[in-house]
Scaffold this active site. Structure first.
Site, PDB file in Angstrom:
ATOM      1  N   LYS A 235       8.780  -2.212  18.470  1.00 12.11           N
ATOM      2  CA  LYS A 235       8.002  -2.004  17.237  1.00 12.11           C
ATOM      3  C   LYS A 235       6.552  -1.755  17.619  1.00 12.11           C
ATOM      4  CE  LYS A 235       6.681  -4.273  12.893  1.00 12.11           C
ATOM      5  NZ  LYS A 235       7.006  -5.394  11.986  1.00 12.11           N
TER       6      LYS A 235
ATOM      7  N   ARG B 224      11.982  -6.428  19.641  1.00  6.60           N
ATOM      8  CA  ARG B 224      12.756  -7.320  18.769  1.00  6.60           C
ATOM      9  C   ARG B 224      14.227  -7.256  19.159  1.00  6.60           C
ATOM     10  NH1 ARG B 224      10.569  -6.094  12.713  1.00  6.60           N
ATOM     11  NH2 ARG B 224      11.625  -4.101  12.973  1.00  6.60           N
TER      12      ARG B 224
ATOM     13  N   ARG C 237      19.311  -2.752   7.071  1.00  7.87           N
ATOM     14  CA  ARG C 237      18.636  -3.381   5.925  1.00  7.87           C
ATOM     15  C   ARG C 237      19.319  -2.994   4.610  1.00  7.87           C
ATOM     16  NH1 ARG C 237      13.103  -3.372   8.019  1.00  7.87           N
ATOM     17  NH2 ARG C 237      13.331  -3.196  10.273  1.00  7.87           N
TER      18      ARG C 237
ATOM     19  N   ASP D 116      13.658  -2.910   1.824  1.00  8.67           N
ATOM     20  CA  ASP D 116      13.730  -2.379   3.198  1.00  8.67           C
ATOM     21  C   ASP D 116      13.418  -3.468   4.218  1.00  8.67           C
ATOM     22  OD1 ASP D 116      11.224  -1.791   1.680  1.00  8.67           O
ATOM     23  OD2 ASP D 116      10.429  -1.458   3.681  1.00  8.67           O
TER      24      ASP D 116
ATOM     25  N   ASP E 266      11.033  -8.440   9.724  1.00  8.28           N
ATOM     26  CA  ASP E 266       9.757  -7.794   9.402  1.00  8.28           C
ATOM     27  C   ASP E 266       8.682  -8.800   9.006  1.00  8.28           C
ATOM     28  OD1 ASP E 266      10.816  -5.414  10.092  1.00  8.28           O
ATOM     29  OD2 ASP E 266      10.268  -4.368   8.253  1.00  8.28           O
TER      30      ASP E 266
HETATM   31  P1  AMP Z   1       6.347  -2.690   6.578  1.00  8.61           P
HETATM   32  O1  AMP Z   1       5.499  -3.040   5.401  1.00  8.61           O
HETATM   33  O2  AMP Z   1       5.750  -3.074   7.894  1.00  8.61           O
HETATM   34  O3  AMP Z   1       7.740  -3.191   6.431  1.00  8.61           O
HETATM   35  O4  AMP Z   1       6.413  -1.092   6.614  1.00  8.61           O
HETATM   36  C1  AMP Z   1       6.893  -0.294   5.561  1.00  8.61           C
HETATM   37  C2  AMP Z   1       7.199   1.096   6.053  1.00  8.61           C
HETATM   38  O5  AMP Z   1       6.046   1.727   6.590  1.00  8.61           O
HETATM   39  C3  AMP Z   1       8.244   1.149   7.169  1.00  8.61           C
HETATM   40  O6  AMP Z   1       9.002   2.315   6.992  1.00  8.61           O
HETATM   41  C4  AMP Z   1       7.401   1.213   8.412  1.00  8.61           C
HETATM   42  O7  AMP Z   1       8.083   1.791   9.480  1.00  8.61           O
HETATM   43  C5  AMP Z   1       6.232   2.070   7.954  1.00  8.61           C
HETATM   44  N1  AMP Z   1       5.000   1.803   8.700  1.00  8.61           N
HETATM   45  C6  AMP Z   1       4.189   0.719   8.603  1.00  8.61           C
HETATM   46  N2  AMP Z   1       3.144   0.820   9.424  1.00  8.61           N
HETATM   47  C7  AMP Z   1       3.273   1.996  10.070  1.00  8.61           C
HETATM   48  C8  AMP Z   1       2.495   2.687  11.051  1.00  8.61           C
HETATM   49  N3  AMP Z   1       1.368   2.188  11.545  1.00  8.61           N
HETATM   50  N4  AMP Z   1       2.959   3.895  11.471  1.00  8.61           N
HETATM   51  C9  AMP Z   1       4.084   4.416  10.982  1.00  8.61           C
HETATM   52  N5  AMP Z   1       4.843   3.834  10.059  1.00  8.61           N
HETATM   53  C10 AMP Z   1       4.452   2.629   9.605  1.00  8.61           C
HETATM   54 MG    MG Z   2       9.511  -3.070   7.016  1.00 10.58          MG
END
Ligand code: AMP
Ligand code: MG
Length: 473
Positions: free
Chosen positions: A109, A172, A179, A245, A255
């Site tokens: 990640k 991880r 999910r 998700d 997450d």
């Molecule tokens: P999260 O809130 O971390 O669960 O992220 C929600 C979505 O945004 C998921 O699809 C992640 O893969 C994507 N995401 C979060 N941060 C980034 C990042 N810095 N670059 C690319 N995708 C991201």
């Molecule tokens: Mg996520």
């Protein structure tokens, strides 16, 4: 212990071609192993001493024999439908079969952009990676179902968030990273939906194979989710971003972002400063779990019957299982925390009154529950509650010393309080990773008295500034 190229690989998830895209991690410059989880490596049969591990776990080299992939999924974020999310910054780098036959997946990640990055940078900062690393291992030691972390690799690569920070990658480990959002994504495609469900059942719910397998599987997912919500609450844990998700089909905590273990108890505690409406407040978690389950059932009921009406009817029966599973588990866990071997009439009220007392007197959640096992302890306690509690305890058939040791095995002394994580982050940001190792050690034995680490059991002192955690990671 084996070299990485001797580890048995699997490809069951990789074979589900519709669910992911072949894509390579972006190499991380000047990687440094900030922490490596030796016990977990050994559990998987991986020799921890191999230099190649740093290259693999920083995304600079593939796992021999496995082509990295990123997965597609959708989700409801803060209640709003997002039709396509996916691993925007994660790569699955191996599916391995451990010596004991169990199969686990390894995922980096923060390993760079993927087809699902939606314009973002694909990176994760050191701060949030430390939090995920420490908390997943702390939760595991607490006995909360969770994904795990094998390694934390840091790098001087700059990453822009509210301020400039630096990049890190955690590896991880989980039996599956599927999910609820995966099923939501493929909801309209009966064929892929069925193939994904078949995979999940055969790899992770093999005991349910048979003619009614989809109904049994969904019922079990609903039950596991309900139990997880009860477990989180019983630990004073708030997840912070309970989007569909971020809900595991195995009922694991997954997450870790702006999560938090509560210090002072508050039903309305909101740990995520980006959650302006308090959607994911501590006390709301069971209802949100149910809401998420309804999204999963909505997405999958077509598997239950050829006839839509019948499928919907079956799904609504499965949905009803959540409330009873949650109530049963919650009562079992809370009464266990009070030291009762079985649930009796009036116990739920006694638990409720204790929580109200903690809230009104602004008492620390973890410490107050731990202190219940100390007979002399009365600090901050209401006399009436205490005498009712002592009367109920006296009715227990168990020997006092056995009851106390049982209570100490469910009321942790050490949890990852925000200020502890923050201390490790601040040191790590100046290049000293020692506090991460120290916390890993302490939190791996959360129920043990550790006299030398007493200060790690203390709530933050009131002169510490409040720590704000948000979705920024
Ligand atoms: P999260 O809130 O971390 O669960 O992220 C929600 C979505 O945004 C998921 O699809 C992640 O893969 C994507 N995401 C979060 N941060 C980034 C990042 N810095 N670059 C690319 N995708 C991201
Ligand atoms: Mg996520």
């Amino acid at each position: 212990m084996n070299n990485v190229d001797e580890i048995r690989l699997d490809s069951r998830f990789a074979e589900l071609k519709s669910c992911h895209t072949r894509t390579d991690p972006d190499p991380l410059p000047e990687p440094e192993m900030a922490h490596f989880n030796v016990p977990l490596a050994k559990e998987m049969g991986i020799d921890p001493e191999q230099e190649i591990l740093l290259e693999i776990l920083s995304g600079n080299r593939p796992w021999p024999g496995y082509a990295p992939i990123s997965s597609v999924y959708a989700g409801h974020q803060f209640g709003s439908w997002v039709s396509r999310l996916g691993d925007g910054r994660a790569h699955m780098i191996a599916e391995i079969v451990r010596a004991d036959g169990k199969r686990v997946e390894l995922q980096l990640k923060g390993s760079g952009r993927t087809p699902y990055s939606r314009g973002a940078d694909g990176r994760a900062v050191l701060r949030s990676s430390i939090r995920e690393y420490l908390c997943s291992e702390a939760m595991h030691a607490l006995g909360v179902p969770t994904t795990r972390c094998l390694s934390l690799v840091s790098s001087p690569l700059p990453v822009a968030r509210e301020r400039m920070e630096t990049a890190a990658i955690v590896c991880r480990v989980s039996p599956s990273f599927v999910r609820f959002g995966h099923f939501e994504y493929f909801s309209g495609d009966r064929e892929v939906l069925g193939a994904l469900a078949d995979h999940v059942i055969s790899a992770h719910f093999p005991h349910l194979e048979g003619p009614e397998k989809y109904a049994s599987w969904l019922s079990e997912v609903v039950e596991r989710t309900a139990k997880l919500m009860a477990k989180w609450q019983s630990m004073g844990f708030c997840h912070g971003v309970m989007n569909t998700d971020n809900f595991s089909i195995l009922g694991l905590t997954i997450d870790y972002g702006p999560f938090g273990f509560m210090d002072v108890f508050r039903q309305h505690h909101v740990c995520n400063h980006s959650d302006y409406e308090g959607r994911y407040a501590y006390g709301a978690q069971p209802d949100i779990g149910l809401w998420n389950v309804s999204c999963l059932l909505q997405a999958t009921y077509s598997l239950l019957s050829e006839n839509d009406e019948e499928g919907a009817q079956m799904a609504s029966e499965i949905y009803k299982g959540y409330v009873s599973a949650f109530s049963r588990e919650a009562l079992r866990l809370w009464t266990g925390k009070l030291g009762f071997a079985e649930v009796r009439e009036g116990d739920a009220a006694l638990v409720g009154r204790f929580l109200t007392l903690l809230q009104n007197k602004r008492l620390d959640f973890t410490k107050s529950f731990r202190n219940l096992a100390r007979p002399e302890w009365v600090e901050g306690m209401d006399e009436t509650w205490l005498s009712d509690y002592r009367a109920r305890t006296a009715a227990e058939a168990m020997e006092e010393c056995l009851r106390i040791s049982k209570m100490n095995s469910v009321n942790p002394k050490y949890v990852l309080r925000n200020h502890l994580a923050q201390g490790a982050i601040e040191k790590a940001e100046s290049g000293d990773y020692s506090e991460i190792g120290k916390l890993m050690q302490i939190l791996s034995r959360p129920y043990d008295e550790q006299p030398e680490n007493e200060r790690y059991a203390e709530p933050p002192s009131s002169d510490l500034p409040a720590i704000e955690v948000s979705c920024s990671s």
